[in-house]
Enzyme design. Structure first.
Site, PDB file in Angstrom:
ATOM      1  N   ARG A  99       1.764  17.921  13.506  1.00  0.00           N
ATOM      2  CA  ARG A  99       0.980  16.875  12.844  1.00  0.00           C
ATOM      3  C   ARG A  99       1.452  15.489  13.268  1.00  0.00           C
ATOM      4  O   ARG A  99       2.643  15.293  13.498  1.00  0.00           O
ATOM      5  CB  ARG A  99       1.135  17.004  11.327  1.00  0.00           C
ATOM      6  CG  ARG A  99       0.260  18.134  10.769  1.00  0.00           C
ATOM      7  CD  ARG A  99       0.443  18.268   9.296  1.00  0.00           C
ATOM      8  NE  ARG A  99       1.834  18.445   8.974  1.00  0.00           N
ATOM      9  CZ  ARG A  99       2.403  17.909   7.895  1.00  0.00           C
ATOM     10  NH1 ARG A  99       1.690  17.200   7.066  1.00  0.00           N
ATOM     11  NH2 ARG A  99       3.666  18.093   7.654  1.00  0.00           N
TER      12      ARG A  99
ATOM     13  N   SER B 123      11.353  20.960  13.383  1.00  0.00           N
ATOM     14  CA  SER B 123      11.691  22.102  12.529  1.00  0.00           C
ATOM     15  C   SER B 123      12.490  23.182  13.237  1.00  0.00           C
ATOM     16  O   SER B 123      12.111  24.364  13.236  1.00  0.00           O
ATOM     17  CB  SER B 123      10.405  22.699  11.966  1.00  0.00           C
ATOM     18  OG  SER B 123       9.648  21.700  11.339  1.00  0.00           O
TER      19      SER B 123
ATOM     20  N   ASP C 217      12.495  19.412   8.918  1.00  0.00           N
ATOM     21  CA  ASP C 217      11.393  19.325   7.948  1.00  0.00           C
ATOM     22  C   ASP C 217      11.878  19.525   6.516  1.00  0.00           C
ATOM     23  O   ASP C 217      11.284  19.009   5.571  1.00  0.00           O
ATOM     24  CB  ASP C 217      10.245  20.270   8.292  1.00  0.00           C
ATOM     25  CG  ASP C 217      10.655  21.711   8.431  1.00  0.00           C
ATOM     26  OD1 ASP C 217       9.774  22.577   8.329  1.00  0.00           O
ATOM     27  OD2 ASP C 217      11.854  21.991   8.625  1.00  0.00           O
TER      28      ASP C 217
HETATM   29  N1  LIG Z   1      -3.323  32.006   3.194  1.00  0.00           N
HETATM   30  C1  LIG Z   1      -2.050  32.249   3.508  1.00  0.00           C
HETATM   31  N2  LIG Z   1      -1.352  33.208   2.884  1.00  0.00           N
HETATM   32  C2  LIG Z   1      -0.065  33.458   3.207  1.00  0.00           C
HETATM   33  N3  LIG Z   1       0.620  32.782   4.153  1.00  0.00           N
HETATM   34  C3  LIG Z   1      -0.031  31.797   4.791  1.00  0.00           C
HETATM   35  C4  LIG Z   1      -1.388  31.477   4.522  1.00  0.00           C
HETATM   36  N4  LIG Z   1      -1.747  30.456   5.347  1.00  0.00           N
HETATM   37  C5  LIG Z   1      -0.658  30.163   6.104  1.00  0.00           C
HETATM   38  N5  LIG Z   1       0.364  30.969   5.770  1.00  0.00           N
HETATM   39  C6  LIG Z   1       1.691  30.986   6.374  1.00  0.00           C
HETATM   40  O1  LIG Z   1       2.151  29.647   6.508  1.00  0.00           O
HETATM   41  C7  LIG Z   1       2.576  29.432   7.836  1.00  0.00           C
HETATM   42  C8  LIG Z   1       2.253  27.991   8.237  1.00  0.00           C
HETATM   43  O2  LIG Z   1       3.061  27.192   7.430  1.00  0.00           O
HETATM   44  P1  LIG Z   1       2.942  25.593   7.519  1.00  0.00           P
HETATM   45  O3  LIG Z   1       4.008  25.061   6.665  1.00  0.00           O
HETATM   46  O4  LIG Z   1       1.557  25.230   7.275  1.00  0.00           O
HETATM   47  O5  LIG Z   1       3.213  25.290   9.055  1.00  0.00           O
HETATM   48  P2  LIG Z   1       4.583  25.258   9.850  1.00  0.00           P
HETATM   49  O6  LIG Z   1       5.287  26.537   9.513  1.00  0.00           O
HETATM   50  O7  LIG Z   1       4.151  25.151  11.252  1.00  0.00           O
HETATM   51  O8  LIG Z   1       5.329  24.061   9.345  1.00  0.00           O
HETATM   52  C9  LIG Z   1       1.840  30.397   8.697  1.00  0.00           C
HETATM   53  O9  LIG Z   1       2.674  30.786   9.790  1.00  0.00           O
HETATM   54  C10 LIG Z   1       1.608  31.571   7.763  1.00  0.00           C
HETATM   55  O10 LIG Z   1       2.621  32.520   7.920  1.00  0.00           O
HETATM   56  O1  LIG Z   2       8.164  24.440   8.982  1.00  0.00           O
HETATM   57  P1  LIG Z   2       8.519  25.728   9.626  1.00  0.00           P
HETATM   58  O2  LIG Z   2       8.042  25.837  11.015  1.00  0.00           O
HETATM   59  O3  LIG Z   2       8.147  26.890   8.777  1.00  0.00           O
HETATM   60  O4  LIG Z   2      10.136  25.694   9.757  1.00  0.00           O
HETATM   61  C1  LIG Z   2      10.997  26.088   8.744  1.00  0.00           C
HETATM   62  C2  LIG Z   2      12.366  26.348   9.339  1.00  0.00           C
HETATM   63  O5  LIG Z   2      12.220  27.306  10.390  1.00  0.00           O
HETATM   64  C3  LIG Z   2      13.484  27.707  10.926  1.00  0.00           C
HETATM   65  O6  LIG Z   2      13.278  28.708  11.887  1.00  0.00           O
HETATM   66  C4  LIG Z   2      14.197  26.525  11.558  1.00  0.00           C
HETATM   67  O7  LIG Z   2      15.465  26.912  12.079  1.00  0.00           O
HETATM   68  C5  LIG Z   2      14.368  25.404  10.538  1.00  0.00           C
HETATM   69  O8  LIG Z   2      14.918  24.258  11.142  1.00  0.00           O
HETATM   70  C6  LIG Z   2      13.032  25.066   9.896  1.00  0.00           C
HETATM   71  O9  LIG Z   2      13.248  24.140   8.855  1.00  0.00           O
END
Ligand SMILES: Nc1ncnc2c1ncn2[C@@H]1O[C@H](COP(=O)(O)OP(=O)(O)O)[C@@H](O)[C@H]1O
Ligand SMILES: O=P(O)(O)OC[C@H]1O[C@@H](O)[C@H](O)[C@@H](O)[C@@H]1O
Length: 494
Positions: A106, A175, A228
């Site tokens: 983002r 992250s 994050d």
């Molecule tokens: N409707 C849902 N139900 C359960 N898990 C979900 C759903 N939508 C997304 N997720 C989980 O959330 C993860 C994305 O988390 P998010 O915090 O949005 O992004 P990131 O992990 O890249 O920071 C996806 O990999 C998935 O595993």
């Molecule tokens: O926001 P995401 O992609 O779910 O990341 C959560 C965590 O994922 C882990 O795998 C990383 O080692 C951490 O640094 C990070 O905070």
């Protein structure tokens, strides 16, 4: 027919009879054998029980102390973040943030109006990270990030104001585990989740990003580099001063919290005026013999990009829950004819079942589990399932999601224990736990189980002083706020 031919024919006939008998046995016992396998799975996943979860919480707390004492002393890295105070809300000006997660990326910009007006205006754009960039080169990944940022800066409208002659400033949320040398520098320790970019390990991620921004003609200074979880802590504290812990339950999982600077023996930097230091725990790498690890988890780990690492994360986070369920269903199909005499081909494809899919099936309230039927058909080309079979699929989702939620709750209880916040009774200072991430946000059964387990672990009195809240989008806002509090122009305004 000679003797030899006769023997061969008899053997072939016997094999046909045995195979037919196996099919009959499996079909007759299919439901029963699969249900027995589900019961065995449930027993294993629930093995810790509340006593075991309390032990895990205690072990997490102990691992935290070990990680703060000396680097390498614990699987939980306890990384010093150089964030020694969290935004108070008086920040002003235009700030950008980049948030690179495990699935999404983002870009954000915030116009901050200080104590009175807080966030005057906010714009953001989210893109999925092209999978090939997760396993390409560092230059390709940071080039992609910088090009998205350049495009976003170009779309900056007139109502975002930057004082004349000033350079734009950025909070970079990254992250992944980084050993930081300052608030805005640090080297990547290792990749996790679905990333594996060899030439990125050991490199300074701010230098990589700065190089890529310069190539794209983006004139912007990286004011802070934060994990994050640290961004979520800052974003959460901005809205609620009692926020002392931040947890990410998304593609991966991790936690950060505010530690007393004097409780970090390994820290030999300048003692912070605030007396505090935010710690990025990197709790995904936690391990304990009390963890309810199954054969499915061991096989998933062995075939992962980072075998032997991030075991706690592989039991809990969104990247893995769907895959664990797939592995269970595959074994049930092979050994108990769960989906009939043949094993559905697509069920053998890793990660074909994602956590959003199991979440949708788990929350199916239709009388004949129509959503389960649809998911099995669309994702796995499995048709003609009975309601009994669909119920068993939901049962497996429930077992795996509940195990994850209980373990996450035990981890949080461990942090509160380390902070001495797990025994506060009525009338004592409140503690808020800010949680972000798509898994916690969208998976209701997971979220509710986490909350109820944490309440049980803390007990009635203490759990009244602890509140768990969804800090939606906290990490991006938090990064921008931290950029503001570390702006190169701050001293000019004092
Ligand atoms: N409707 C849902 N139900 C359960 N898990 C979900 C759903 N939508 C997304 N997720 C989980 O959330 C993860 C994305 O988390 P998010 O915090 O949005 O992004 P990131 O992990 O890249 O920071 C996806 O990999 C998935 O595993
Ligand atoms: O926001 P995401 O992609 O779910 O990341 C959560 C965590 O994922 C882990 O795998 C990383 O080692 C951490 O640094 C990070 O905070």
């Amino acid at each position: 027919m000679g003797k030899a031919e006769g023997a061969a024919a008899a053997a072939a006939a016997a094999a046909v009879v045995a195979a037919a008998a196996a099919v009959v046995w499996r079909r007759r016992s299919g439901g029963w054998r699969a249900e027995e396998m589900a019961r065995e799975l449930e027993e294993r996943c629930a093995a810790p029980g509340m006593e075991g979860l309390r032990r895990i919480a205690g072990e997490m707390s102990a691992e935290m102390a070990a990680g703060l004492a000396e680097d390498g002393e614990s699987k939980v890295k306890m990384l010093v973040t150089f964030v020694d105070n969290l935004p108070a809300g008086s920040e002003k000006g235009l700030f950008y943030a980049l948030d690179l997660g495990g699935t999404n990326f983002r870009v954000l910009r915030l116009q901050l109006g200080g104590k009175e007006r807080h966030i005057v205006k906010q714009e953001s754009r989210e893109v999925s990270i092209p999978p090939h960039l997760m396993v390409g080169t560092s230059a390709e990944l940071f080039g992609f990030i910088a090009s998205e940022l350049a495009r976003f800066v170009d779309s900056e409208g007139g109502d975002f104001r930057l004082p004349e002659g000033r350079q734009r400033e950025l909070g970079f949320t990254f992250s992944f585990p980084v050993r930081q040398f300052s608030i805005a520098s640090g080297i990547l320790i290792k990749w996790t989740k679905g990333f594996s970019i060899e030439d990125g390990v050991g490199e300074d991620v701010v230098a990589e990003l700065t190089k890529a921004m310069e190539k794209q003609g983006v004139d912007m200074r990286v004011a802070v580099l934060v994990n994050d979880t640290v961004g979520t802590l800052a974003g959460g504290r901005y809205h609620d001063e009692d926020v002392a812990v931040a947890v990410i339950l998304g593609t991966g999982t991790n936690a950060a919290y505010v530690e007393k600077a004097h409780a970090i023996p390994k820290w030999n930097g300048l003692y912070p005026k605030s007396g505090n230091m935010v710690i990025n725990m990197e709790w995904g790498n936690f391990w304990s013999s009390d963890l309810p690890i199954t054969e499915y988890d061991q096989e998933l780990d062995a075939e992962s990009l980072n075998p032997g690492e991030q075991i706690f994360e592989k039991l809990i986070s969104g990247m893995y829950l769907g895959e664990i369920v797939r592995r269970v269903l595959l074994k049930m199909a092979k050994e108990a004819a769960l989906f009939g005499d043949t094993v559905p081909a697509k069920l053998k494809t890793p990660f074909i079942l994602r956590t959003p899919d199991i979440s949708a099936m788990h929350h199916d309230t239709t009388p004949d589990l129509k959503i389960v039927e649809k998911k099995l058909k669309e994702n796995l080309e499995i048709t003609n399932t009975s309601v009994k079979t669909r119920k068993l699929v939901v049962k497996v989702c429930d077992i795996i999601a509940k195990r994850a939620a209980r373990l996450a709750a035990a981890g949080i209880a461990g942090i509160l224990k380390k902070q001495g916040r797990d025994t506060r009774g009525d009338g004592e200072k409140r503690t808020a736990v800010a949680i972000d991430g798509g898994l916690f946000e969208h998976y209701k059964e997971f979220r509710e189980c986490l909350k109820s387990t944490l309440e049980e672990l803390l007990g009635e009195a203490a759990s009244r002083s602890v509140v768990v809240k969804l800090a939606n989008d906290g990490s991006g806002i938090g990064a921008a706020l931290l950029a503001a509090s570390h702006s190169q122009y701050n001293e000019l305004e004092e």
